[in-house]
Design a protein around this motif. Sequence first.
Motif, PDB file in Angstrom:
ATOM      1  N   PHE A  27       0.820  -1.203   0.000  1.00  0.00           N
ATOM      2  CA  PHE A  27       0.000   0.000   0.000  1.00  0.00           C
ATOM      3  C   PHE A  27       0.861   1.263   0.000  1.00  0.00           C
ATOM      4  CE2 PHE A  27      -2.567   3.052   2.619  1.00  0.00           C
ATOM      5  CZ  PHE A  27      -3.514   3.312   1.658  1.00  0.00           C
ATOM      6  N   GLY A  28       1.769   1.345   0.950  1.00  0.00           N
ATOM      7  CA  GLY A  28       2.578   2.555   1.102  1.00  0.00           C
ATOM      8  C   GLY A  28       3.394   2.908  -0.128  1.00  0.00           C
ATOM      9  N   PRO A  29       4.282   2.011  -0.571  1.00  0.00           N
ATOM     10  CA  PRO A  29       5.119   2.367  -1.717  1.00  0.00           C
ATOM     11  C   PRO A  29       4.318   2.659  -2.982  1.00  0.00           C
ATOM     12  CG  PRO A  29       5.436   0.069  -1.044  1.00  0.00           C
ATOM     13  CD  PRO A  29       4.671   0.733   0.025  1.00  0.00           C
ATOM     14  N   LEU A  30       3.231   1.914  -3.196  1.00  0.00           N
ATOM     15  CA  LEU A  30       2.451   2.159  -4.404  1.00  0.00           C
ATOM     16  C   LEU A  30       1.810   3.533  -4.378  1.00  0.00           C
ATOM     17  CD1 LEU A  30       0.807  -1.299  -5.226  1.00  0.00           C
ATOM     18  CD2 LEU A  30       2.407   0.023  -6.611  1.00  0.00           C
ATOM     19  N   VAL A  31       1.228   3.869  -3.241  1.00  0.00           N
ATOM     20  CA  VAL A  31       0.570   5.184  -3.143  1.00  0.00           C
ATOM     21  C   VAL A  31       1.581   6.295  -3.409  1.00  0.00           C
ATOM     22  CG1 VAL A  31      -0.512   6.805  -1.552  1.00  0.00           C
ATOM     23  CG2 VAL A  31      -1.269   4.446  -1.614  1.00  0.00           C
ATOM     24  N   LEU A  32       2.736   6.206  -2.768  1.00  0.00           N
ATOM     25  CA  LEU A  32       3.739   7.269  -2.927  1.00  0.00           C
ATOM     26  C   LEU A  32       4.239   7.334  -4.351  1.00  0.00           C
ATOM     27  CD1 LEU A  32       5.790   6.918   0.371  1.00  0.00           C
ATOM     28  CD2 LEU A  32       4.358   8.831  -0.320  1.00  0.00           C
ATOM     29  N   ALA A  33       4.491   6.161  -4.965  1.00  0.00           N
ATOM     30  CA  ALA A  33       5.019   6.152  -6.319  1.00  0.00           C
ATOM     31  C   ALA A  33       3.994   6.711  -7.294  1.00  0.00           C
ATOM     32  CB  ALA A  33       5.412   4.730  -6.703  1.00  0.00           C
ATOM     33  N   VAL A  34       2.735   6.298  -7.128  1.00  0.00           N
ATOM     34  CA  VAL A  34       1.702   6.763  -8.047  1.00  0.00           C
ATOM     35  C   VAL A  34       1.475   8.268  -7.874  1.00  0.00           C
ATOM     36  CG1 VAL A  34      -0.752   6.602  -8.576  1.00  0.00           C
ATOM     37  CG2 VAL A  34       0.598   4.526  -8.267  1.00  0.00           C
ATOM     38  N   LEU A  35       1.524   8.719  -6.633  1.00  0.00           N
ATOM     39  CA  LEU A  35       1.354  10.170  -6.396  1.00  0.00           C
ATOM     40  C   LEU A  35       2.429  10.950  -7.140  1.00  0.00           C
ATOM     41  CD1 LEU A  35       0.379  10.710  -2.670  1.00  0.00           C
ATOM     42  CD2 LEU A  35      -0.912  11.325  -4.710  1.00  0.00           C
ATOM     43  N   GLY A  36       3.630  10.394  -7.188  1.00  0.00           N
ATOM     44  CA  GLY A  36       4.713  11.064  -7.899  1.00  0.00           C
ATOM     45  C   GLY A  36       4.382  11.229  -9.375  1.00  0.00           C
ATOM     46  N   VAL A  37       3.722  10.228  -9.954  1.00  0.00           N
ATOM     47  CA  VAL A  37       3.339  10.315 -11.362  1.00  0.00           C
ATOM     48  C   VAL A  37       2.195  11.317 -11.536  1.00  0.00           C
ATOM     49  CG1 VAL A  37       2.612   9.025 -13.378  1.00  0.00           C
ATOM     50  CG2 VAL A  37       3.976   7.914 -11.605  1.00  0.00           C
ATOM     51  N   VAL A  38       1.193  11.153 -10.672  1.00  0.00           N
ATOM     52  CA  VAL A  38       0.016  12.029 -10.783  1.00  0.00           C
ATOM     53  C   VAL A  38       0.442  13.484 -10.662  1.00  0.00           C
ATOM     54  CG1 VAL A  38      -2.155  12.649  -9.699  1.00  0.00           C
ATOM     55  CG2 VAL A  38      -1.529  10.256  -9.919  1.00  0.00           C
ATOM     56  N   ALA A  39       1.326  13.736  -9.685  1.00  0.00           N
ATOM     57  CA  ALA A  39       1.773  15.109  -9.473  1.00  0.00           C
ATOM     58  C   ALA A  39       2.504  15.641 -10.696  1.00  0.00           C
ATOM     59  CB  ALA A  39       2.680  15.183  -8.251  1.00  0.00           C
ATOM     60  N   GLY A  40       3.222  14.736 -11.372  1.00  0.00           N
ATOM     61  CA  GLY A  40       3.948  15.179 -12.548  1.00  0.00           C
ATOM     62  C   GLY A  40       3.036  15.415 -13.735  1.00  0.00           C
ATOM     63  N   VAL A  41       2.048  14.536 -13.892  1.00  0.00           N
ATOM     64  CA  VAL A  41       1.181  14.635 -15.063  1.00  0.00           C
ATOM     65  C   VAL A  41       0.131  15.729 -14.885  1.00  0.00           C
ATOM     66  CG1 VAL A  41      -0.431  13.367 -16.514  1.00  0.00           C
ATOM     67  CG2 VAL A  41       1.583  12.218 -15.595  1.00  0.00           C
ATOM     68  N   MET A  42      -0.406  15.805 -13.699  1.00  0.00           N
ATOM     69  CA  MET A  42      -1.448  16.806 -13.437  1.00  0.00           C
ATOM     70  C   MET A  42      -0.984  17.754 -12.331  1.00  0.00           C
ATOM     71  SD  MET A  42      -4.982  14.704 -13.659  1.00  0.00           S
ATOM     72  CE  MET A  42      -4.531  13.459 -12.491  1.00  0.00           C
ATOM     73  N   PRO A  43      -0.014  18.586 -12.627  1.00  0.00           N
ATOM     74  CA  PRO A  43       0.580  19.412 -11.574  1.00  0.00           C
ATOM     75  C   PRO A  43      -0.414  20.365 -10.936  1.00  0.00           C
ATOM     76  CG  PRO A  43       1.294  20.148 -13.729  1.00  0.00           C
ATOM     77  CD  PRO A  43       0.552  18.873 -13.958  1.00  0.00           C
ATOM     78  N   GLY A  44      -1.373  20.833 -11.732  1.00  0.00           N
ATOM     79  CA  GLY A  44      -2.281  21.848 -11.209  1.00  0.00           C
ATOM     80  C   GLY A  44      -3.179  21.330 -10.097  1.00  0.00           C
ATOM     81  N   TRP A  45      -3.303  19.997 -10.033  1.00  0.00           N
ATOM     82  CA  TRP A  45      -4.272  19.437  -9.092  1.00  0.00           C
ATOM     83  C   TRP A  45      -3.874  19.739  -7.644  1.00  0.00           C
ATOM     84  CZ3 TRP A  45      -5.014  13.708  -7.531  1.00  0.00           C
ATOM     85  CH2 TRP A  45      -6.232  13.571  -6.853  1.00  0.00           C
ATOM     86  N   PHE A  46      -2.638  19.368  -7.296  1.00  0.00           N
ATOM     87  CA  PHE A  46      -2.222  19.701  -5.920  1.00  0.00           C
ATOM     88  C   PHE A  46      -0.738  20.084  -5.839  1.00  0.00           C
ATOM     89  CE2 PHE A  46      -1.670  15.129  -6.386  1.00  0.00           C
ATOM     90  CZ  PHE A  46      -0.413  14.912  -5.856  1.00  0.00           C
ATOM     91  N   ALA A  47       0.091  19.525  -6.722  1.00  0.00           N
ATOM     92  CA  ALA A  47       1.530  19.711  -6.545  1.00  0.00           C
ATOM     93  C   ALA A  47       1.927  21.177  -6.716  1.00  0.00           C
ATOM     94  CB  ALA A  47       2.296  18.833  -7.528  1.00  0.00           C
ATOM     95  N   ALA A  48       1.471  21.781  -7.830  1.00  0.00           N
ATOM     96  CA  ALA A  48       1.910  23.150  -8.105  1.00  0.00           C
ATOM     97  C   ALA A  48       1.490  24.146  -7.022  1.00  0.00           C
ATOM     98  CB  ALA A  48       1.418  23.585  -9.471  1.00  0.00           C
ATOM     99  N   PRO A  49       0.202  24.156  -6.639  1.00  0.00           N
ATOM    100  CA  PRO A  49      -0.157  25.139  -5.597  1.00  0.00           C
ATOM    101  C   PRO A  49       0.562  24.888  -4.274  1.00  0.00           C
ATOM    102  CG  PRO A  49      -2.035  23.725  -6.136  1.00  0.00           C
ATOM    103  CD  PRO A  49      -0.996  23.451  -7.160  1.00  0.00           C
ATOM    104  N   LEU A  50       0.780  23.601  -3.947  1.00  0.00           N
ATOM    105  CA  LEU A  50       1.449  23.276  -2.694  1.00  0.00           C
ATOM    106  C   LEU A  50       2.883  23.814  -2.707  1.00  0.00           C
ATOM    107  CD1 LEU A  50       0.515  21.782  -0.227  1.00  0.00           C
ATOM    108  CD2 LEU A  50       1.438  19.677  -1.164  1.00  0.00           C
ATOM    109  N   ILE A  51       3.586  23.548  -3.788  1.00  0.00           N
ATOM    110  CA  ILE A  51       4.962  24.010  -3.902  1.00  0.00           C
ATOM    111  C   ILE A  51       4.992  25.535  -3.942  1.00  0.00           C
ATOM    112  CG2 ILE A  51       6.999  24.007  -5.387  1.00  0.00           C
ATOM    113  CD1 ILE A  51       6.140  21.195  -6.274  1.00  0.00           C
TER     114      ILE A  51
END
Lengths: 115, 787
Positions: free
Chosen positions: B456-480
């Motif tokens: 569960f843990g590694p998959l969630v973190l790894a997938v979040l890394g992809v999601v954040a890269g592909v859809m930055p506007g969703w949460f990654a960009a504003p957070l950063i």
Amino acid sequence: MNLLLSITVGVLFAASIYMILRRSVVKLIIGLVLLGHGANLLIFLSSGLVRGRPPLVPMGESRLEGEYSDPLPAALILTAIVISFGIVSFAAVLVKRAYQEVGTDDLDEMKNTDR
Amino acid sequence: MLIATLLIFGAALVGPVVHRLLGRFAAPVLALAPLAGFIYFLREAKRIFEGGSVFENWNWAPELGVMLGFRLDGLALLFALLVTGVGVLVVVYAGAYLKGHVHLGRFYSYLLGFMGSMLGLVLTDNVIALFVFWELTSITSYLLIGFDHQRKAARDSALQALLVTGIGGLALLAGLVLLGVLGMQASLDDPWSVSGLIEGLAGGAIDRDSGLVHGAVVLILLGALTKSAIFPFHFWLPGAMEAPTPVSAYLHSSTMVKAGIFLIARFQQGFSGMALWDTTLVVLGGITMVGTVFLASRQTYYKKLLAYSTTSSLGAMAMLLGLGANAAVGAMGYLFAHAMFKGALFLVAGNVDHGAHEKDTEKVGGLAGKMPLTFAAALLAAASMAGVAPMLGFAAKKLMKYGLHGSEWETILVVGVTAFSVMTAMVACMVGVLPFIGKLKGSAGEAHEVSPGLLFGPLVLAVLGVVAGVMPGWFAAPLIASAASSVAGAEKSVSIGLGSLMKADLSMALTVGAIVAGVVLFVVRALWRRATSPVEWLDVVGPARMYTRSVSGTLWLAWWQTRILQNGYLRHYVWTILGTTIALVGYGLYRSGIERIPLPIDQPFYFEIALVMFIMAGAIGASTIRTRLAVVSVLGIVGFAIAAVYVIFGAFDVAMTQFAIETLIVIILVLVVYHLPRFRSFSTPISRWMDVLLALGFGAMMTVLALLAADVTLSGPISDYFAENAAPVAYGRNVVNVILVDFRATDTFGEIVVLALAALGVMTLLRLRASNPNGGTEGDGGKGEGA
């Protein structure tokens, strides 16, 4: 007399320290007794000496007048004497007991018995 | 925010109980506490993204004006989400990873305790609370690293981490207090609030050119750099890999080691622009970035690879923060991406250890078929680490490079970052690819995919890394962006859309080139390791060695001074104490002038002189005569003579007591002394004469003191009070008696208690039979009961 007694205090302390520094545990007790004497005399001296006028309120008067020996050091020393008696008797029995158990009266050897 | 923190601490308290009651369901239940915090912070996120911040103030000690303030701004939000979010995953993971471990309940406590401390650290606005949380993270991480306390290596590493970060923590405390004092001098509204101090520094209320501010900078940096394992303190982090893997994943990738980065980022606004602050961060951060990733490239053990590459990432973040406001976006972006991929990779390392029982990446291969899901997580995370598009790591690397623009060190930093990227890409291949590809090797044959709790843990973190890269506007960009804004103190926007980053420019070329070079390096890794083997001599002079040296040096110093000062010989103690006393008092007397000692010359009576002679002769005799009975008699003479002195000078109560007690002492000594050995001389003549010298010195000092004391008159002796009130108030005419039984009756009571205790002691000692039948009764007369 003050000078003489001051020197006496010094002699008492010197003798007691010398005895405390010995390795024989019996001499340690002697040193303790002398140390008590020296300390008491020092307290007594520090209040000043007054000959023959004990702090007794004469009948018919309500307070001490004139020159008198300071009662406070006397009270302190009285307590100290009794306590040093307690210490010395306890130390004497302790030393006797320790000697029985350990079989030595050399403080240096006693140090090593708990190993 | 206080409630979120307390909730996690509460979970830590009940952790063992929950574990006992619920068994394997304990982990999900306990994970609810950080989950609740995570959801709370998500709900607040929208407000933060719009540029606001949330303040919370609790009265702590209102009388002293101390408030327990909490502040949630962009920076705190990023960290709080990481702490709670990764926290949830790690708790779940730990439950599965340490299943069946005897101390799992205790582990939950430590882990959640750490989590609460870390959350408090990033949220608090009070400098003292900041320090307390800071130290709490050090202590809980000590417990976590040393969790396997039966192994010496784990204990040593835990101690090393604690000592290094603990010393840094003390420096931090000093720095914070210094700042607070400066804040008070500058009459800030609240000199003990973090935000107030930073405003004061940035706004000029506190003079940044002053030496004290520079001192504070050094101290605070010392705290931050030790915590974040920046050179020259980088050595403790690889050692800390002795911890169970979930701990490494949590503490050493996403949270604790980033506490130092957090602190730097927090004070960035206050200190940025000061040459000391900027240069230190850029230089030390840069050295760490390149140096430790190089060390990583030579490792083969899974967690060591990750540990060294983590220190290098921390170095990169510190370096970027040193570059000022422009690079803040890069620092925060890389921090966020790093927490994702490094957390995932640590957990993957745990899975490989669990599934294939192998810790060395070179010794295992072909796991892809056996552990497909773990491999998927590993591959995604490693891709992000290497900076492959479209992962978040790619964007982060680009942001890092943008941050270097306009710096005076730009050229050398670009070279450094490129080297860092190359070797990081290589390490990413080592950890994300090597164990999974190729033929089945080592223990891979019996390997099996791990349980869902571990996936569960590694998959969630790894997938979040992809999601954040592909859809930055969703949460990654504003957070950063919001984190970078609060670091820089100015609105920062982040555009990490793939479109905007995919430009064919130099930085793109470097990024792609670095990945290619990294893969090449990975292929020829054996050659690389051999070619770089000369650096091994660094181990001999490196900081880790210094640490070992200084620890053993400290232990030796302690042992040495204990042996000298506390060696168990009574006479050595007496020597030390009296020697010091004589030296100090003698110096004092010398300074105040010897000639001030009064020498009263009067005419004593002859019998008084005789008494004094008796005392002195007795004292000297008691210390020289060698017959026991004679010494006791001489002691009696001394006592009685002193009693006579008391009589002469008006203290007849004392004298009466002295007579009585002296008689008793003589009797007791006579009774006891015959059960004791004869006097013997143990000492050598030299030591005897030395003792004589010390004794005489002390005696002389006491004589001088006695003479001085007689000359001193205190203002208003209290004896007058007793003299006046003895008869009218206490109805007694003997003032000494009245003092003893009336005015100071409790003292007398205490004296009686002492005497009673001594009597009890004497009785016990006499009654108790020897416990040891061989307890020597040799020597002269050891038998009998005595008094």
